[in-house]
Design a protein around this motif. Structure first.
Motif, PDB file in Angstrom:
ATOM      1  N   GLY A 164       0.820  -1.208   0.000  1.00 35.68           N
ATOM      2  CA  GLY A 164       0.000   0.000   0.000  1.00 35.68           C
ATOM      3  C   GLY A 164       0.850   1.251   0.000  1.00 35.68           C
ATOM      4  N   ALA A 165       1.903   1.252   0.806  1.00 33.47           N
ATOM      5  CA  ALA A 165       2.778   2.420   0.894  1.00 33.47           C
ATOM      6  C   ALA A 165       3.484   2.674  -0.437  1.00 33.47           C
ATOM      7  CB  ALA A 165       3.804   2.209   2.013  1.00 33.47           C
ATOM      8  N   ARG A 166       3.900   1.575  -1.112  1.00 37.50           N
ATOM      9  CA  ARG A 166       4.549   1.717  -2.412  1.00 37.50           C
ATOM     10  C   ARG A 166       3.641   2.477  -3.393  1.00 37.50           C
ATOM     11  NH1 ARG A 166       4.631  -0.084  -7.442  1.00 37.50           N
ATOM     12  NH2 ARG A 166       6.560  -0.862  -8.407  1.00 37.50           N
ATOM     13  N   GLY A 167       2.363   2.079  -3.450  1.00 39.01           N
ATOM     14  CA  GLY A 167       1.419   2.739  -4.350  1.00 39.01           C
ATOM     15  C   GLY A 167       1.236   4.205  -3.993  1.00 39.01           C
ATOM     16  N   PRO A 214      17.724  11.297  -1.720  1.00 42.48           N
ATOM     17  CA  PRO A 214      18.521  10.089  -1.464  1.00 42.48           C
ATOM     18  C   PRO A 214      17.710   9.022  -0.719  1.00 42.48           C
ATOM     19  CG  PRO A 214      19.774  12.071  -0.930  1.00 42.48           C
ATOM     20  CD  PRO A 214      18.362  12.510  -1.187  1.00 42.48           C
ATOM     21  N   TRP A 215      16.794   9.453   0.108  1.00 45.48           N
ATOM     22  CA  TRP A 215      15.886   8.518   0.786  1.00 45.48           C
ATOM     23  C   TRP A 215      14.914   7.906  -0.222  1.00 45.48           C
ATOM     24  CZ3 TRP A 215      15.922   7.228   6.055  1.00 45.48           C
ATOM     25  CH2 TRP A 215      16.864   7.915   6.821  1.00 45.48           C
ATOM     26  N   VAL A 216      14.389   8.735  -1.118  1.00 43.51           N
ATOM     27  CA  VAL A 216      13.428   8.237  -2.109  1.00 43.51           C
ATOM     28  C   VAL A 216      14.073   7.151  -2.975  1.00 43.51           C
ATOM     29  CG1 VAL A 216      12.199   8.889  -4.235  1.00 43.51           C
ATOM     30  CG2 VAL A 216      11.932  10.276  -2.157  1.00 43.51           C
ATOM     31  N   TYR A 217      15.355   7.355  -3.359  1.00 42.43           N
ATOM     32  CA  TYR A 217      16.033   6.319  -4.145  1.00 42.43           C
ATOM     33  C   TYR A 217      16.141   5.020  -3.347  1.00 42.43           C
ATOM     34  CZ  TYR A 217      17.039   9.146  -8.223  1.00 42.43           C
ATOM     35  OH  TYR A 217      16.893   9.881  -9.369  1.00 42.43           O
ATOM     36  N   SER A 218      16.329   5.151  -2.032  1.00 43.96           N
ATOM     37  CA  SER A 218      16.388   3.943  -1.189  1.00 43.96           C
ATOM     38  C   SER A 218      15.001   3.312  -1.051  1.00 43.96           C
ATOM     39  CB  SER A 218      16.938   4.296   0.197  1.00 43.96           C
ATOM     40  OG  SER A 218      18.225   4.859   0.061  1.00 43.96           O
ATOM     41  N   PHE A 219      13.982   4.151  -0.839  1.00 45.80           N
ATOM     42  CA  PHE A 219      12.609   3.622  -0.769  1.00 45.80           C
ATOM     43  C   PHE A 219      12.304   2.851  -2.058  1.00 45.80           C
ATOM     44  CE2 PHE A 219      11.400   7.757   1.700  1.00 45.80           C
ATOM     45  CZ  PHE A 219      11.981   7.264   2.852  1.00 45.80           C
ATOM     46  N   ALA A 220      12.752   3.390  -3.196  1.00 43.94           N
ATOM     47  CA  ALA A 220      12.473   2.759  -4.490  1.00 43.94           C
ATOM     48  C   ALA A 220      13.143   1.386  -4.575  1.00 43.94           C
ATOM     49  CB  ALA A 220      12.930   3.668  -5.630  1.00 43.94           C
ATOM     50  N   ARG A 221      14.338   1.241  -3.967  1.00 45.13           N
ATOM     51  CA  ARG A 221      14.986  -0.080  -3.964  1.00 45.13           C
ATOM     52  C   ARG A 221      14.169  -1.062  -3.140  1.00 45.13           C
ATOM     53  NH1 ARG A 221      21.435   0.647  -2.991  1.00 45.13           N
ATOM     54  NH2 ARG A 221      21.399  -1.643  -3.071  1.00 45.13           N
ATOM     55  N   TYR A 222      13.637  -0.605  -2.000  1.00 43.43           N
ATOM     56  CA  TYR A 222      12.793  -1.490  -1.188  1.00 43.43           C
ATOM     57  C   TYR A 222      11.468  -1.782  -1.895  1.00 43.43           C
ATOM     58  CZ  TYR A 222      15.908  -1.445   2.793  1.00 43.43           C
ATOM     59  OH  TYR A 222      16.989  -1.635   3.599  1.00 43.43           O
ATOM     60  N   ARG A 258      23.832  13.446   1.472  1.00 44.51           N
ATOM     61  CA  ARG A 258      24.663  12.252   1.378  1.00 44.51           C
ATOM     62  C   ARG A 258      24.170  11.449   0.189  1.00 44.51           C
ATOM     63  NH1 ARG A 258      27.444  12.791   6.475  1.00 44.51           N
ATOM     64  NH2 ARG A 258      28.528  10.842   6.127  1.00 44.51           N
ATOM     65  N   SER A 259      24.988  10.504  -0.251  1.00 47.60           N
ATOM     66  CA  SER A 259      24.634   9.734  -1.449  1.00 47.60           C
ATOM     67  C   SER A 259      23.498   8.761  -1.132  1.00 47.60           C
ATOM     68  CB  SER A 259      25.842   8.961  -1.954  1.00 47.60           C
ATOM     69  OG  SER A 259      26.133   7.915  -1.052  1.00 47.60           O
ATOM     70  N   PRO A 260      22.713   8.385  -2.171  1.00 45.87           N
ATOM     71  CA  PRO A 260      21.664   7.378  -1.967  1.00 45.87           C
ATOM     72  C   PRO A 260      22.231   6.080  -1.385  1.00 45.87           C
ATOM     73  CG  PRO A 260      21.383   8.425  -4.100  1.00 45.87           C
ATOM     74  CD  PRO A 260      22.686   8.938  -3.551  1.00 45.87           C
ATOM     75  N   GLU A 261      23.471   5.722  -1.750  1.00 47.72           N
ATOM     76  CA  GLU A 261      24.069   4.482  -1.233  1.00 47.72           C
ATOM     77  C   GLU A 261      24.275   4.579   0.278  1.00 47.72           C
ATOM     78  OE1 GLU A 261      25.203   6.099  -3.962  1.00 47.72           O
ATOM     79  OE2 GLU A 261      24.208   4.680  -5.317  1.00 47.72           O
ATOM     80  N   GLU A 262      24.776   5.721   0.739  1.00 43.89           N
ATOM     81  CA  GLU A 262      24.986   5.887   2.185  1.00 43.89           C
ATOM     82  C   GLU A 262      23.657   5.805   2.936  1.00 43.89           C
ATOM     83  OE1 GLU A 262      28.428   8.977   3.278  1.00 43.89           O
ATOM     84  OE2 GLU A 262      27.305   9.572   1.479  1.00 43.89           O
ATOM     85  N   ILE A 263      22.621   6.410   2.344  1.00 48.11           N
ATOM     86  CA  ILE A 263      21.306   6.391   3.009  1.00 48.11           C
ATOM     87  C   ILE A 263      20.737   4.975   2.994  1.00 48.11           C
ATOM     88  CG2 ILE A 263      18.933   7.287   2.914  1.00 48.11           C
ATOM     89  CD1 ILE A 263      21.070   9.334   3.905  1.00 48.11           C
ATOM     90  N   TYR A 264      20.954   4.261   1.886  1.00 49.87           N
ATOM     91  CA  TYR A 264      20.477   2.872   1.809  1.00 49.87           C
ATOM     92  C   TYR A 264      21.154   2.027   2.889  1.00 49.87           C
ATOM     93  CZ  TYR A 264      19.177  -1.664  -0.108  1.00 49.87           C
ATOM     94  OH  TYR A 264      18.673  -2.927  -0.262  1.00 49.87           O
ATOM     95  N   ASP A 265      22.464   2.195   3.029  1.00 45.73           N
ATOM     96  CA  ASP A 265      23.189   1.450   4.074  1.00 45.73           C
ATOM     97  C   ASP A 265      22.685   1.834   5.462  1.00 45.73           C
ATOM     98  OD1 ASP A 265      24.643   0.252   2.112  1.00 45.73           O
ATOM     99  OD2 ASP A 265      26.444   1.475   2.383  1.00 45.73           O
TER     100      ASP A 265
END
Lengths: 232, 232
Positions: free
Chosen positions: A136-139, A174-182, A212-219
């Motif tokens: 639901g959150a993804r949508g 950078p958070w949005v790019y991480s959310f998109a990976r999840y 910070r980079s999306p990678e750092e936020i993802y980690d």
């Protein structure tokens, strides 16, 4: 600089704190940076400055502990209000364009309601119920990004020139790019104009120096998932 | 009056709409009131004016459909910004007291996050899971009311004089009394100074003319519970 000294209580990965860092850099206001614990014990200074929420960012302005301004959007408005000579303004002045101020406040509020908390629901999931909630959150998140893409349109920045809504949204990216990976979706595909706008924002020293980079936020989200017992 | 005509799209029981009515009455700004459907089909005018949220209140300012200002706190700020001669101001001017503006924005945001949505979680409950959620919401709401009571303290109004935070909170009070009936707690006991403050606010024509009684709001919540299938 009018008034006393400025101190920002912040945490390196906080998109809300990064808003304040970008605004302070844009306005060339010198300040002391005070890194706070996110997951460990809160400092006495943070608890004293923001007793209600005990959260960063807090902007202290003045002597001693100073006056404490809490909540990132209120801090952005405060910087415009308290330092009228520190340009650029983030919002046009009330005398110049009250309607543009109202629109910018509307969209910053939209970002606060629809991006970060929805993205958090996407990665902070546990068990079967969590997986349903994440779908639901993804949508919801994709819809919000498309809405922002439509509002941006062909403009260079949300308000025409770099300002309040840009400062509110860009540290979320950078958070949005991480959310998109999840969530298993592509930011470039769902909101291509927002993706290009984020790259334009990164050409500004104020933004490049604060994010910070999306990678750092993802980690970092990976660390949070371990902390909350979601991953081993 | 500066600029064109004002129209408020609203719904009688909306505490967010009531904020705008109180502010318009305080400032003696004439406007047309346009009652909207809450549960039925939304009007074309509402969908056109607030395509993002499709919610009241919306303030239209100007000719034709006018410029649409959405979100109640943004509307309050807009009235200060666009009608600087229509006193009283709700917030002090930026030149006069930037810190008081930041504090008022903080507390209005607190009301938006901690009162109405938490109260809604208290009555919008279904089944066993709902009862557990309601118990949590009850605790959160009581804590928020105590926090507001502490912030008000012995002051006559939140900002000293009647202003932004008072306008933001007072239309919640008939709802809070209804939430308290669902949650089984006493507003007078949990936040006696806030209860006395609400009575002081009701002595103002702007407030008395905009609010409905707690009984009417309680009955309205009963209708909503039937609408959502919570009660038969």
């Amino acid at each position: 600089m009018a008034g006393g000294e400025l101190v920002l209580l912040d945490f390196w990965a906080s998109p809300f704190g990064q808003r304040c860092r970008i605004a302070l850099a844009e306005k060339k206001l010198p300040y002391d940076y005070s890194e706070q614990e996110l997951l460990g014990a809160k400092s006495d200074l943070l608890l004293r400055s923001n007793p209600i929420h005990a959260k960063v960012p807090v902007l202290l302005h003045g002597d001693g502990d100073g006056r404490a301004v809490c909540e990132s959007l209120a801090i952005l408005e405060y910087l415009d209000d308290a330092f009228p000579d520190a340009t650029p303004r983030l919002l046009p002045s009330a005398a110049d364009d009250p309607y543009a101020r109202a629109r910018a406040r509307f969209w910053a509020d939209y970002v606060d309601k629809k991006v970060y908390p929805v993205g958090t629901r996407l990665w902070k999931v546990k068990g079967e119920e969590g997986v349903r909630a994440a779908a639901g959150a993804r949508g919801e998140l994709v819809e919000a990004l498309r809405t922002l893409d439509g509002e941006l349109g062909e403009k260079e920045f949300f308000g025409g020139e770099f300002g309040f809504v840009d400062v509110a949204l860009v540290p979320m990216m950078p958070w949005v790019y991480s959310f998109a990976r999840y969530g298993g979706f592509s930011v470039e595909e769902e909101c291509p104009r927002v993706a290009a706008w984020a790259r334009r924002c990164m050409e500004r020293d104020s933004v490049a120096g604060s994010l910070r980079s999306p990678e750092e936020i993802y980690d970092f989200i990976g660390l949070l998932r371990k902390h909350y017992g979601i991953d081993d």
